[in-house]
Scaffold this active site. Sequence first.
Site, PDB file in Angstrom:
ATOM      1  N   GLY A 247       0.873  -1.291   0.024  1.00 46.19           N
ATOM      2  CA  GLY A 247      -0.098   0.173   0.074  1.00 46.19           C
ATOM      3  C   GLY A 247       0.836   1.193  -0.004  1.00 46.19           C
ATOM      4  O   GLY A 247       0.250   2.558   0.082  1.00 46.19           O
ATOM      5  N   PRO A 290       4.854  -4.893  -1.754  1.00 43.70           N
ATOM      6  CA  PRO A 290       4.817  -3.742  -2.620  1.00 43.70           C
ATOM      7  C   PRO A 290       4.466  -4.056  -4.212  1.00 43.70           C
ATOM      8  O   PRO A 290       4.851  -5.165  -4.483  1.00 43.70           O
ATOM      9  CB  PRO A 290       6.093  -3.333  -2.957  1.00 43.70           C
ATOM     10  CG  PRO A 290       7.203  -4.177  -2.515  1.00 43.70           C
ATOM     11  CD  PRO A 290       6.309  -5.275  -1.527  1.00 43.70           C
ATOM     12  N   ARG A 329      -9.023   3.384 -14.032  1.00 40.80           N
ATOM     13  CA  ARG A 329      -8.984   3.929 -12.752  1.00 40.80           C
ATOM     14  C   ARG A 329      -9.479   5.340 -12.669  1.00 40.80           C
ATOM     15  O   ARG A 329     -10.168   5.662 -11.475  1.00 40.80           O
ATOM     16  CB  ARG A 329      -7.425   4.013 -12.476  1.00 40.80           C
ATOM     17  CG  ARG A 329      -6.650   2.702 -12.135  1.00 40.80           C
ATOM     18  CD  ARG A 329      -5.303   2.973 -11.637  1.00 40.80           C
ATOM     19  NE  ARG A 329      -5.548   3.130 -10.269  1.00 40.80           N
ATOM     20  CZ  ARG A 329      -4.992   4.458 -10.071  1.00 40.80           C
ATOM     21  NH1 ARG A 329      -4.587   5.295 -10.905  1.00 40.80           N
ATOM     22  NH2 ARG A 329      -5.124   4.779  -8.601  1.00 40.80           N
ATOM     23  N   TYR A 333     -11.845   5.381  -9.686  1.00 36.03           N
ATOM     24  CA  TYR A 333     -11.486   5.932  -8.263  1.00 36.03           C
ATOM     25  C   TYR A 333     -11.323   7.488  -8.665  1.00 36.03           C
ATOM     26  O   TYR A 333     -10.711   8.264  -7.558  1.00 36.03           O
ATOM     27  CB  TYR A 333     -10.197   5.330  -8.025  1.00 36.03           C
ATOM     28  CG  TYR A 333      -9.852   3.862  -7.799  1.00 36.03           C
ATOM     29  CD1 TYR A 333     -10.885   2.949  -7.225  1.00 36.03           C
ATOM     30  CD2 TYR A 333      -9.020   3.099  -8.253  1.00 36.03           C
ATOM     31  CE1 TYR A 333     -10.516   1.818  -6.969  1.00 36.03           C
ATOM     32  CE2 TYR A 333      -8.731   1.777  -8.221  1.00 36.03           C
ATOM     33  CZ  TYR A 333      -9.567   1.083  -7.702  1.00 36.03           C
ATOM     34  OH  TYR A 333      -9.468  -0.129  -7.407  1.00 36.03           O
ATOM     35  N   CYS A 360     -17.838   4.810 -25.624  1.00 31.64           N
ATOM     36  CA  CYS A 360     -19.062   5.277 -25.477  1.00 31.64           C
ATOM     37  C   CYS A 360     -19.677   5.546 -24.015  1.00 31.64           C
ATOM     38  O   CYS A 360     -20.761   4.587 -23.782  1.00 31.64           O
ATOM     39  CB  CYS A 360     -20.141   4.477 -26.363  1.00 31.64           C
ATOM     40  SG  CYS A 360     -19.720   4.681 -28.220  1.00 31.64           S
ATOM     41  N   TYR A 389      -1.843  -1.410 -12.259  1.00 31.33           N
ATOM     42  CA  TYR A 389      -3.467  -1.636 -12.452  1.00 31.33           C
ATOM     43  C   TYR A 389      -4.289  -1.273 -13.713  1.00 31.33           C
ATOM     44  O   TYR A 389      -5.604  -1.355 -13.914  1.00 31.33           O
ATOM     45  CB  TYR A 389      -4.007  -0.916 -11.358  1.00 31.33           C
ATOM     46  CG  TYR A 389      -3.975  -1.554  -9.898  1.00 31.33           C
ATOM     47  CD1 TYR A 389      -4.324  -2.851  -9.554  1.00 31.33           C
ATOM     48  CD2 TYR A 389      -2.938  -0.726  -8.970  1.00 31.33           C
ATOM     49  CE1 TYR A 389      -3.529  -3.309  -8.351  1.00 31.33           C
ATOM     50  CE2 TYR A 389      -2.456  -1.280  -7.896  1.00 31.33           C
ATOM     51  CZ  TYR A 389      -2.655  -2.733  -7.618  1.00 31.33           C
ATOM     52  OH  TYR A 389      -2.467  -3.222  -6.115  1.00 31.33           O
TER      53      TYR A 389
END
Length: 444
Positions: A247, A290, A329, A333, A360, A389
């Site tokens: 994290g 990590p 992302r 997020y 779209c 990611y």
Amino acid sequence: MYLTGSSKVNEKQHLEIGGVDTVELAKKFGTPLYVLDEWEIRRRMREFVGAFKELNVSFQVAYASKALCTKAICYIADEEGLSLDVVSGGELYTALSAGFPKERIHFHGNNKTLEEIEMAVDQEIGAFVIDNFYEIELIERTAKEKGKVVKALIRVSPGIEAHTHEYIQTGQEDSKFGFNLFDQAQEAVKRVMQSKQIKLLGFHFHIGSQIFDMEGFDKAIERIADFYQRLKEQYQMEFPILNTGGGFGIRYTDEDQPLPIRSYVHALVEFVKNHFNARNLTFPEIWIEPGRSIIGEAGTTLYTIGSNKTIPHIRKYVAVDGGMMDNPRPALYQAKYEAVIANKMNHTNTEKVSIAGKACESGDMLIWDIELPKPEPGDILAVFSTGAYNYSMASNYNRVPRPAMVLVKDGKADLIVRRESYDDLIQYDLVPERLKSKKMIQSK
């Protein structure tokens, strides 16, 4: 302008990564294109390992492959002496296909299937990270049937919330991950200790992602140390492993101020020493995981700029040939990114624009309100810190093929994921014979 790793502006005033001109990369491999800076990946892996070695403690640094899992990345992680954290049968299969040492693979996940558990038991991986009571039953039964004894850690939720986005907080009590530290974990330990098929090595926690403040780790380790102390009193034994998860934050924009890797590691070790020594506990081997902090800033995505649309007195939209299909992302997020026009590195920023994807979806926006030189069709937009990611979460939405990926180092660019073709998109499509027959009759 902030450039990471081996990125720089070359004599053509183009963005260069790993000694390779990104404009030339776009010409050769097409866009969208994921570009990985091998030097930066290795540097960060070595910094994690080196920080532990400085402190002369036992440790494992396990690369969290969910951030980006390809065979080439598994090769690099192995060469750098890292372990590997996998969360699915697919990631496990990728690691095994790359020849990654089985004994350095740790298998996570909150709903491992029987098939995944069987694969991992057969391969005799280094450790399971047990997430729930059902998994204990599956592992025990599978190991017994196969005549194996497996090693495991138990994942616990220490009740600590990281100061981060609510969707990526995972260490609080109300979480789908792990056992509640204050009641469920005790029962989980009891069941695993009673099993003849599972050897309990220790415990794991993970308090969230994009963490810049180490206070949450300190509080979590304090609670975990209390838990270890209670177990020592109950079982007259100590568990040798403590996995503190990952994290660790990275820089996406100027708003992000991550700590140096060395600072993260030294703080963790100090917290463990303080809390374990205070309880007369043996200092454990520390494992960390990590992922983003290794691969995130090493990745750049190249796009070709296409259409634009100006709404007077509101904003100018500039569209690229990718979007939420290769980077979901921002939509998931509200993630923020920085970018440059790779072929105009010496040009002055003259326009504030918003970068739109081609999906779209009104929500397919990569960057809102960024200052750039005048964007024109055919320009190459480079979006930074896309290593983690993006490819992992990419999709074929709108039936768009997923991008290629290249690894760059010392002036060389190697393709490590080929671009999907339209044939790839339909390779699993099946048409029932009754529909084919109907069409044949209609055509007659």
